[in-house]
Write a protein that holds these residues in place. Sequence first.
Motif, PDB file in Angstrom:
ATOM      1  N   MET A  35       0.887  -1.156   0.319  1.00 56.32           N
ATOM      2  CA  MET A  35      -0.218  -0.168   0.322  1.00 56.32           C
ATOM      3  C   MET A  35       1.395   1.457  -0.207  1.00 56.32           C
TER       4      MET A  35
ATOM      5  N   GLU B  53      -2.215   6.149   0.887  1.00 55.02           N
ATOM      6  CA  GLU B  53      -3.505   4.979   0.302  1.00 55.02           C
ATOM      7  C   GLU B  53      -3.261   4.937   2.438  1.00 55.02           C
ATOM      8  N   ARG B  54      -1.892   4.165   3.397  1.00 52.25           N
ATOM      9  CA  ARG B  54      -1.553   4.027   4.312  1.00 52.25           C
ATOM     10  C   ARG B  54      -2.767   4.908   5.155  1.00 52.25           C
TER      11      ARG B  54
END
Length: 340
Positions: free
Chosen positions: A1, A5-6
């Motif tokens: 990821m 996105e994290r």
Amino acid sequence: MAPEERADAARLLRGFERRFLAARALRSFPWQSLEEKLRDSSGSEVLLDILQKTVKHPLCVKHPPSVNYVRSFLSELIRKHEAAHTEPSDELYQALAEVLTAEEPTHCHRSYLLPSGDSVTLCESTAIVSHGTTGLVTWNAALYLAEWAMENPEVFAHRTALELGSGAGLTGLAICKSCRPSAYIFSDCHSRVLEQLRGNVLLNGFSLAPGMDAWAQHPGPRTPKAERPQVTVARLDWDTVTAPQLAAFQPDVVLAADVLYCPETVLSLVGVLRKLSTCQKDQRAPDAYIAFTIRNPETCQLLTTELGRAGIPWEEVPRHDQKLFPYEEHSEMAILKLTL
């Protein structure tokens, strides 16, 4: 990821966690962001993460929220899951099965996360108005005042604070855990509220000092070296309390949140503030801060008018943008600083 996105996933989880622990209205949850996430391949994984941050959260396991609330939340979570055409989640259905047959108790818990990593957990009535009082639940202005206090800890550090109409105790407990007061006096006049207040103080790891009569004879230690404040829960009727009784608390700062419900309470509040203005300590009266939700402009106008008649100058505290706590939607709040 990817890092972005994290970060998005962390914000989503945090949004669900804070709102669920505080038992906020389901419509306030970031459902749209979840729906977008469910379209990704990691959708099922984020649902399990949400489950761990909400229903399975250690605070919720130890201090359960309303059964009806958990049931409604899980039902909505399952609906979002099914709408995304993903594989069935045994974990979600199992969690729902565990609460389907459970009975709703008369009291439940809400928890509020603090910046320090600590939290405030409150036992509250499941009814907004219970036993003839609104003091058994937490209102938005209490959250707003607690936020302001944590942004301005110097107002309370190494000082004695007296809170009027403490209700469930959120504001005071947040201040006790974050602002290092030397002593904090919670007060209310309703016996059920006082009983719940004492329970919430103990629930959050504080011990209770004697009440008003004992405090008048033996005021608590006021050393700045004390790691934890001396905490008292006192019965205080605004209409019958005397200036000497108030002076016995030796308050440096007075505060109240969401106590403006009707004209009668406004008049009683101004009356007790007038008595507090005579409580001179070190040649000065205590500072005072009143927080309220602007529900009825006429009630707010009555407050400022009566303060003027009582000769109590006031100014509005600048609004703060920080939102540590989740609020109900469309709440407009204010804090007045009074010169007693």
